[in-house]
Structures are given as structure tokens and as C-alpha cells.
Design a protein around this motif. Structure first.
Motif, PDB file in Angstrom:
ATOM      1  N   PRO A   1      63.703  57.628   0.036  1.00  0.00           N
ATOM      2  CA  PRO A   1      63.716  56.253  -0.474  1.00  0.00           C
ATOM      3  C   PRO A   1      65.071  55.873  -1.082  1.00  0.00           C
ATOM      4  CG  PRO A   1      61.802  57.444  -1.298  1.00  0.00           C
ATOM      5  CD  PRO A   1      62.625  58.437  -0.566  1.00  0.00           C
ATOM      6  N   ILE A   2      65.771  56.880  -1.622  1.00  0.00           N
ATOM      7  CA  ILE A   2      67.088  56.563  -2.216  1.00  0.00           C
ATOM      8  C   ILE A   2      68.059  56.143  -1.121  1.00  0.00           C
ATOM      9  CG2 ILE A   2      69.019  57.477  -3.562  1.00  0.00           C
ATOM     10  CD1 ILE A   2      67.099  59.207  -5.035  1.00  0.00           C
ATOM     11  N   THR A   3      68.054  56.888  -0.012  1.00  0.00           N
ATOM     12  CA  THR A   3      68.942  56.521   1.107  1.00  0.00           C
ATOM     13  C   THR A   3      68.564  55.131   1.623  1.00  0.00           C
ATOM     14  OG1 THR A   3      68.892  58.842   1.677  1.00  0.00           O
ATOM     15  CG2 THR A   3      69.880  57.362   3.293  1.00  0.00           C
ATOM     16  N   ARG A   4      67.251  54.876   1.709  1.00  0.00           N
ATOM     17  CA  ARG A   4      66.813  53.561   2.208  1.00  0.00           C
ATOM     18  C   ARG A   4      67.315  52.434   1.306  1.00  0.00           C
ATOM     19  NH1 ARG A   4      61.730  54.073   5.778  1.00  0.00           N
ATOM     20  NH2 ARG A   4      61.505  56.307   6.011  1.00  0.00           N
ATOM     21  N   ALA A   5      67.251  52.678  -0.022  1.00  0.00           N
ATOM     22  CA  ALA A   5      67.726  51.645  -0.967  1.00  0.00           C
ATOM     23  C   ALA A   5      69.241  51.486  -0.851  1.00  0.00           C
ATOM     24  CB  ALA A   5      67.342  52.021  -2.384  1.00  0.00           C
ATOM     25  N   LYS A   6      69.931  52.629  -0.668  1.00  0.00           N
ATOM     26  CA  LYS A   6      71.397  52.616  -0.553  1.00  0.00           C
ATOM     27  C   LYS A   6      71.805  51.791   0.665  1.00  0.00           C
ATOM     28  CE  LYS A   6      73.537  56.847  -1.980  1.00  0.00           C
ATOM     29  NZ  LYS A   6      73.935  58.179  -1.556  1.00  0.00           N
ATOM     30  N   LEU A   7      71.109  52.044   1.793  1.00  0.00           N
ATOM     31  CA  LEU A   7      71.448  51.334   3.039  1.00  0.00           C
ATOM     32  C   LEU A   7      71.194  49.840   2.911  1.00  0.00           C
ATOM     33  CD1 LEU A   7      70.041  53.753   5.747  1.00  0.00           C
ATOM     34  CD2 LEU A   7      72.438  53.268   5.239  1.00  0.00           C
TER      35      LEU A   7
ATOM     36  N   PRO B   1      66.702  46.680  -3.838  1.00  0.00           N
ATOM     37  CA  PRO B   1      65.544  47.508  -4.166  1.00  0.00           C
ATOM     38  C   PRO B   1      64.707  47.822  -2.940  1.00  0.00           C
ATOM     39  CG  PRO B   1      65.778  45.764  -5.760  1.00  0.00           C
ATOM     40  CD  PRO B   1      66.775  45.473  -4.686  1.00  0.00           C
ATOM     41  N   TYR B   2      64.242  49.056  -2.913  1.00  0.00           N
ATOM     42  CA  TYR B   2      63.373  49.488  -1.806  1.00  0.00           C
ATOM     43  C   TYR B   2      62.039  49.929  -2.386  1.00  0.00           C
ATOM     44  CZ  TYR B   2      61.163  52.651   1.419  1.00  0.00           C
ATOM     45  OH  TYR B   2      60.221  53.263   2.195  1.00  0.00           O
TER      46      TYR B   2
ATOM     47  N   ILE C   1      65.671  51.302  -7.243  1.00  0.00           N
ATOM     48  CA  ILE C   1      66.500  50.120  -7.508  1.00  0.00           C
ATOM     49  C   ILE C   1      67.943  50.592  -7.682  1.00  0.00           C
ATOM     50  CG2 ILE C   1      66.822  48.123  -9.039  1.00  0.00           C
ATOM     51  CD1 ILE C   1      63.857  48.806  -9.990  1.00  0.00           C
ATOM     52  N   PRO C   2      68.822  50.225  -6.746  1.00  0.00           N
ATOM     53  CA  PRO C   2      70.231  50.582  -6.959  1.00  0.00           C
ATOM     54  C   PRO C   2      70.742  49.756  -8.139  1.00  0.00           C
ATOM     55  CG  PRO C   2      69.833  49.773  -4.729  1.00  0.00           C
ATOM     56  CD  PRO C   2      68.631  49.445  -5.529  1.00  0.00           C
TER      57      PRO C   2
END
Ligand code: ADP
Length: 375
Positions: A75-81, A85-86, A113-114
Motif C-alpha cells: 500500500p505504501i508503494t501504491r500511495a507513493k505512485l 492517499p491510498y 497518506i503520503p
């Protein structure tokens, strides 16, 4: 950095984070844990001290379908991309689980949330225990099912006695008595419909995502629905037509009961909201460029239900799929509806991977489209 330094001079914020029921972690740019609130440590079954400064991926053993999640799918990579927020909750069918320290498994929804607000914090991760939601939903549905069941007996008693009085079996009624009893009878019919609809909804919620995965002959299903509803159309003198491709349409992996119920609901609505002498046309076509498929990546079929009835006011269009919503132009026309048919139909069609949408012009008619994937 550790949480002592991070929260220096800001103990209130730490207390606030610790008071949350959801787990919360603050990570730096390398995904190192700067802070984990009490709920997060409880969910993981570890103490905060043990995980501070460790990498998120080394501490949180996330799994999808029983397999560990690779960093590129996390999920962190998804939010980063996304640079925004993811939330895993927004992705249908994506159910993360987390292996706890004692090896038990916890279903979780994750929100990442980045963060650009804090200089040292690059990600805020929120863990929501989704097992608790499922339990609450199930308890709610079971409660509704029980209450509706219990309501049936007294309702039937009222119907029984009102019908007896109206049938003059126990003497003549004067005009006002008849009128009042008819009101009681109408009101009771509404309760019967409402209770039935509530039972259907609670059943829907209980069986969510448990569709049967069977082969369905869609052409046959439509012909049967058409035949069942022909008398209803006849009573209102509505021209009622069905057109299907010459060759039967067979769906490899669907659910007869869910499709039948959803399609009948849509056709019944068309008949109900079309005035006498109008027309309702049902057609089955392959979905292609010409018929505005919303699930453009899937191949399948479209059941089109077109009426020339009362239509739906523009400003109410996005509300008609909501539970218990009825548009303002139908309330006086049809007193038996309860505003659950479309909600149920949409839910059923989504369970078999399809979608429903419509176009409508006030006083000119509506067309409902049901997209059903082929496999
Ligand atoms: P109900 O028909 O019991 O009121 P539904 O959930 O089936 O509940 O439909 C919700 C609302 O959508 C209806 O009350 C009506 O306002 C509107 N609606 C649905 N189908 C049609 C239709 N074919 N023509 C006009 N209005 C419709």
C-alpha cells in the motif's frame, strides 16, 4: 528519530494518536517506523519499543490471498505512485491480512497518506481491523432478519381481519367505515412490502460476494421473466416486447437467482412507472462500442429495458440507487414502492461483476442498461 524526540513538546498529539481505535504508524522516507500508536502495537502483538526505527516491511507482514505482499504491491508503494492517499477499502476484492506476532491472522484495511506537512514524516499508515466491521454488519443483518420475521405474524393478523370486514362477512359497512378500512388495508400492504424488502436487503448483505458461479442461459432467463410479467403489463394495457438474439446467450460463470431478481426488478419498475397504454421494450444485445458500456474492459451483454413512462427528474437521478430513495414524481402515483428495488438490483448485478445505469427524460421515459459480463 524516535517518538520521544518526535513528540517533544507535543504530548497532546501523542495522547490523541494513542486514543484512536485504529492502528496508526508514522514512517520516515525510508519507511522506518518513527511512531506506532497503542492500537497498532496491539494489532501486531508487539511493544512499540521493539519496532521503533525498524522498516515497516520488516515489521508488518502483510498478505494478500495468503501470500506475502511484495514491496512493489504494498500500500505504501501504491500511495507513493499515486502521490495521494491510498485506501485498500476502495479496491473491491482486495483483502489484506496481517500476520501478528503470535502468528494469528488479522484482516485489515489499510490507508496510507503520503505526508508533506511534517518534515520528518513521509507516510501516515492507518490500520483498520476489518473483522470487526464484518461482525457488526453480520449482527445488524441478523437483527434485521429477526425483527422482520417477528413482524410478519402481527401484519398477517391485521390483513386477515381487515379483509374479513371489507368482505362484508360480518355485516354491511357504511361509506366512512369502508373508506377507513381501505386506508388501513393500504397501509398494511405497504408494511408487508417494506418488510419483504427489508428481508431481501438483509439477505443481500448476508450473502454478499457469495454468488453461485454457475452457467446461466440469459436468453431463457429473459423469456421466463417476460412471460411472468406479461399479465402485469396486460392489466395496464402496456405494449410489452422482448427481443433477444437468435442464438441463446450462455454465461459461463454467473448466478441465475441474482440475475433473475435484478432484471425482474428493473422490468417491474418500467411497468410500474409507465402509465396505461404506454410501452416497455426489453432487448438483449452484445455489449459493444455503440451501447455505451461502462465496464469497457470486459466483454459481455447488455439487457436494455426501455419505457416511455414518467421519467426521473434530473436533480434526483444520482439518488435513485440509494436505499429507500423514491423520486418526488412517483410518490403519489404508486403507494406500494419502498425505494429498495434499485438498491437490491445494483447490489446483485455488481455481485456477478456487472453494472447498471440509465438515461431518463422527465415525462418521456427511461432506459435502464444492465451490463452482464460474459465470464
Ligand atoms: P420503488 O420502485 O420501490 O420506489 P426502486 O429502488 O425500485 O424503488 O426505485 C427507486 C426510484 O427510482 C423509484 O421510486 C422511482 O422514483 C425511480 N425509478 C426507478 N425506475 C424507474 C422508471 N423505469 N421510471 C421512472 N422512475 C423510475
Amino acid at each position: 528519530m524516535d517518538s520521544l524526540r518526535f513528540f517533544a513538546g507535543d504530548a497532546e498529539r501523542k495522547t490523541f494518536y494513542n486514543s484512536l481505535r485504529d492502528g496508526l504508524m508514522l514512517l520516515d522516507k525510508d519507511h522506518r517506523i518513527i511512531f506506532a500508536n497503542i492500537s497498532a502495537t496491539h494489532m501486531l502483538g508487539v511493544r512499540e519499543k521493539v519496532i521503533t526505527n525498524k522498516h515497516f516491511e520488516d515489521v508488518v507482514n502483510l498478505q494478500l490471498g495468503g501470500k506475502s505482499v511484495h514491496t512493489e504491491d504494498s500500500p505504501i508503494t501504491r500511495a507513493k505512485l499515486k502521490m495521494s492517499p491510498y485506501s485498500s477499502e476502495s479496491e473491491l476484492g482486495l483483502h489484506y491480512t496481517m500476520a501478528r506476532n503470535d502468528r494469528s491472522i488479522l484482516p485489515v484495511n489499510l490507508t496510507v497518506i503520503p505526508s508533506t506537512l511534517e518534515t520528518d514524516i513521509n507516510f501516515i499508515v492507518i490500520f483498520h481491523d476489518s473483522a470487526a466491521d464484518t461482525k457488526i454488519d453480520q449482527a445488524k443483518s441478523e437483527f434485521i432478519a429477526l425483527v422482520s420475521h417477528q413482524l410478519r405474524t402481527p401484519i398477517n393478523i391485521i390483513s386477515w381481519y381487515v379483509e374479513k370486514l371489507l368482505n362484508k362477512k360480518h355485516g354491511e359497512l357504511n361509506k366512512s367505515q369502508r373508506k377507513y378500512l381501505e386506508e388501513v388495508s393500504n397501509g398494511n400492504k405497504r408494511i408487508v412490502n417494506l418488510v419483504q424488502a427489508i428481508v431481501n436487503v438483509s439477505r443481500t448483505d448476508l450473502t454478499r460476494l457469495k454468488h453461485k458461479h454457475e452457467q446461466v442461459n440469459l436468453s431463457q432467463l429473459l423469456r421466463k421473466a417476460y412471460k411472468d410479467l406479461e399479465p402485469t403489463a396486460g392489466l395496464k394495457n402496456i405494449t410489452f416486447e422482448l427481443s433477444t438474439p437468435t442464438q441463446d446467450v450462455i454465461l459461463a460463470d454467473s448466478d441465475t437467482e441474482l440475475l433473475d431478481s435484478a432484471i425482474k426488478n428493473i422490468i417491474l419498475n418500467a411497468l410500474r412507472y409507465t402509465l396505461g397504454d404506454g410501452s416497455v421494450n426489453i432487448s438483449l444485445k452484445r455489449a459493444d462500442e455503440s451501447n455505451k458500456v461502462q465496464n469497457s474492459d470486459k466483454s459481455g451483454f447488455i439487457v436494455e429495458v426501455k419505457d416511455n413512462g414518467i421519467g426521473i427528474p434530473d436533480e434526483e437521478k444520482q439518488k435513485v440507487f440509494q436505499k429507500l430513495y423514491r423520486a418526488s414524481n412517483v410518490k403519489s402515483l404508486d403507494v406500494t414502492g419502498v425505494g429498495l428495488g434499485l438498491y437490491i438490483a445494483q447490489n446483485f448485478i455488481e455481485q456477478v461483476g456487472g453494472s447498471i445505469w440509465f438515461t431518463s427524460d422527465l415525462r418521456a421515459g427511461s432506459t435502464f442498461y444492465i451490463f452482464i459480463p460474459e465470464s
